[in-house]
Write a protein that holds these residues in place. Sequence first.
Motif, PDB file in Angstrom:
ATOM      1  N   GLU A 144       0.803  -1.220   0.000  1.00 31.60           N
ATOM      2  CA  GLU A 144       0.000   0.000   0.000  1.00 31.60           C
ATOM      3  C   GLU A 144       0.841   1.277   0.000  1.00 31.60           C
ATOM      4  O   GLU A 144       0.281   2.367  -0.183  1.00 31.60           O
ATOM      5  CB  GLU A 144      -0.941  -0.005   1.203  1.00 31.60           C
ATOM      6  CG  GLU A 144      -1.967  -1.123   1.173  1.00 31.60           C
ATOM      7  CD  GLU A 144      -2.912  -1.027  -0.016  1.00 31.60           C
ATOM      8  OE1 GLU A 144      -3.682  -0.049  -0.092  1.00 31.60           O
ATOM      9  OE2 GLU A 144      -2.865  -1.919  -0.883  1.00 31.60           O
ATOM     10  N   THR A 145       2.144   1.164   0.189  1.00 33.74           N
ATOM     11  CA  THR A 145       2.980   2.375   0.208  1.00 33.74           C
ATOM     12  C   THR A 145       3.953   2.454  -0.959  1.00 33.74           C
ATOM     13  O   THR A 145       4.566   3.497  -1.175  1.00 33.74           O
ATOM     14  CB  THR A 145       3.766   2.501   1.526  1.00 33.74           C
ATOM     15  OG1 THR A 145       4.581   1.336   1.709  1.00 33.74           O
ATOM     16  CG2 THR A 145       2.822   2.666   2.710  1.00 33.74           C
ATOM     17  N   ILE A 147       4.987   3.104  -4.693  1.00 33.84           N
ATOM     18  CA  ILE A 147       4.417   4.033  -5.680  1.00 33.84           C
ATOM     19  C   ILE A 147       4.792   3.553  -7.069  1.00 33.84           C
ATOM     20  O   ILE A 147       5.943   3.663  -7.492  1.00 33.84           O
ATOM     21  CB  ILE A 147       4.917   5.469  -5.436  1.00 33.84           C
ATOM     22  CG1 ILE A 147       4.491   5.938  -4.044  1.00 33.84           C
ATOM     23  CG2 ILE A 147       4.387   6.410  -6.511  1.00 33.84           C
ATOM     24  CD1 ILE A 147       5.018   7.302  -3.659  1.00 33.84           C
ATOM     25  N   GLU A 175      -5.887   4.867  -3.720  1.00 34.16           N
ATOM     26  CA  GLU A 175      -4.620   4.393  -3.166  1.00 34.16           C
ATOM     27  C   GLU A 175      -3.814   5.503  -2.507  1.00 34.16           C
ATOM     28  O   GLU A 175      -3.015   5.235  -1.612  1.00 34.16           O
ATOM     29  CB  GLU A 175      -3.790   3.691  -4.241  1.00 34.16           C
ATOM     30  CG  GLU A 175      -4.368   2.349  -4.686  1.00 34.16           C
ATOM     31  CD  GLU A 175      -4.545   1.357  -3.535  1.00 34.16           C
ATOM     32  OE1 GLU A 175      -3.782   1.425  -2.547  1.00 34.16           O
ATOM     33  OE2 GLU A 175      -5.452   0.504  -3.621  1.00 34.16           O
ATOM     34  N   ARG A 176      -4.009   6.734  -2.905  1.00 30.12           N
ATOM     35  CA  ARG A 176      -3.325   7.838  -2.209  1.00 30.12           C
ATOM     36  C   ARG A 176      -3.788   7.905  -0.753  1.00 30.12           C
ATOM     37  O   ARG A 176      -2.997   8.166   0.157  1.00 30.12           O
ATOM     38  CB  ARG A 176      -3.583   9.160  -2.936  1.00 30.12           C
ATOM     39  CG  ARG A 176      -2.732   9.340  -4.194  1.00 30.12           C
ATOM     40  CD  ARG A 176      -2.820  10.748  -4.740  1.00 30.12           C
ATOM     41  NE  ARG A 176      -4.078  10.986  -5.431  1.00 30.12           N
ATOM     42  CZ  ARG A 176      -4.294  10.742  -6.722  1.00 30.12           C
ATOM     43  NH1 ARG A 176      -3.340  10.211  -7.456  1.00 30.12           N
ATOM     44  NH2 ARG A 176      -5.455  11.000  -7.285  1.00 30.12           N
ATOM     45  N   HIS A 178      -5.085   5.317   0.931  1.00 28.07           N
ATOM     46  CA  HIS A 178      -4.616   4.088   1.581  1.00 28.07           C
ATOM     47  C   HIS A 178      -3.128   4.179   1.921  1.00 28.07           C
ATOM     48  O   HIS A 178      -2.695   3.671   2.965  1.00 28.07           O
ATOM     49  CB  HIS A 178      -4.845   2.881   0.665  1.00 28.07           C
ATOM     50  CG  HIS A 178      -6.277   2.687   0.278  1.00 28.07           C
ATOM     51  ND1 HIS A 178      -6.692   1.701  -0.587  1.00 28.07           N
ATOM     52  CD2 HIS A 178      -7.409   3.363   0.641  1.00 28.07           C
ATOM     53  CE1 HIS A 178      -8.000   1.770  -0.749  1.00 28.07           C
ATOM     54  NE2 HIS A 178      -8.457   2.777  -0.013  1.00 28.07           N
ATOM     55  N   HIS A 179      -2.383   4.832   1.057  1.00 28.29           N
ATOM     56  CA  HIS A 179      -0.954   5.037   1.301  1.00 28.29           C
ATOM     57  C   HIS A 179      -0.752   5.782   2.626  1.00 28.29           C
ATOM     58  O   HIS A 179       0.042   5.353   3.478  1.00 28.29           O
ATOM     59  CB  HIS A 179      -0.364   5.840   0.140  1.00 28.29           C
ATOM     60  CG  HIS A 179       1.091   6.119   0.242  1.00 28.29           C
ATOM     61  ND1 HIS A 179       2.012   5.677  -0.680  1.00 28.29           N
ATOM     62  CD2 HIS A 179       1.818   6.820   1.152  1.00 28.29           C
ATOM     63  CE1 HIS A 179       3.224   6.076  -0.332  1.00 28.29           C
ATOM     64  NE2 HIS A 179       3.123   6.779   0.779  1.00 28.29           N
ATOM     65  N   THR A 258       8.538   4.185   0.561  1.00 26.59           N
ATOM     66  CA  THR A 258       8.413   3.135   1.580  1.00 26.59           C
ATOM     67  C   THR A 258       9.686   3.031   2.402  1.00 26.59           C
ATOM     68  O   THR A 258       9.637   2.870   3.632  1.00 26.59           O
ATOM     69  CB  THR A 258       8.102   1.787   0.900  1.00 26.59           C
ATOM     70  OG1 THR A 258       6.928   1.932   0.098  1.00 26.59           O
ATOM     71  CG2 THR A 258       7.874   0.693   1.926  1.00 26.59           C
TER      72      THR A 258
END
Length: 287
Positions: A144-145, A147, A175-176, A178-179, A258
């Motif tokens: 999730e992190t 890119i 996803e932004r 969720h990130h 990440t």
Amino acid sequence: MLDEAGGAHMFPPELVALTRHDMVRALPPALFEQILTQHLYRYLDFTTKLELLVVNKTVLAIANGGVDLHLPDEMVFDAYKIYCDEAYHALFSADLIRQVHARTGLPPQLDERPYFLTQLRRLQESVEPQLRALVELLFVVCSETLISATLAEVPDDPRVDTAVRRSIRDHAADERRHHAYFAAFLKFLWYEMDSGQRRAMARLLPDLLLAFLRPDLPAIRCELAGYGFNRDQIEQILAEVYDDGTVNAYARDTSRQTMRYFAAVGVLEDQAACNRFAELGLLEEGR
């Protein structure tokens, strides 16, 4: 719905590593387009299985109190929202595979068990049973992190089918959020581990990242054989497209943010972990 007129790529060629090779670029246009379409199928299948089999398993546990962390109430409630988002991502990905198949007549060539899931299970089996749930939690943090260029670039590429761009644009917007959620979740998770858990997980994190970022070479070999390449040609293409320098550079670029989150919680203070990140090419120059 897919563009009725046809003619659009199903995926940007620049984001499909195989298309960098002269022998692949020399294929007839119809076969070249098959490569792009099969890449889209794999991306959509990856999304479907990641969201359903791994990410939603984790967020459901967070929402239902199955993760033993002291999380703010708002983070627990947000897990319900993420669960719905990820289920929708799986739904539209599966639907888009069906639409593309119907439009192109090209059947998807997909492994029943995706590479990333095989790697996750292998890494879980490499640790003590009591650590395996932690491995899966951190696997989700990684997923999730990271890119990817796909989420960043496909939505604005006018050469790509409109339905594909729209779907990936919607996915990227979710996803932004969720990130940001899982970047915060990492801090709660890491600081509530004991020192032994942190040490074990720090040393496994490089391999968890690469479960997403390494190419699935056996599957790519099979695909290339389907385009008529012989064994020697296939090995030449793989060696020249997926050389260590290129693969490592892609992994570093995709995992840069990440890695910052890992550094912030102290992962790189473990020398063995730092050595493993370096060995796998995940550290920036100068670290």
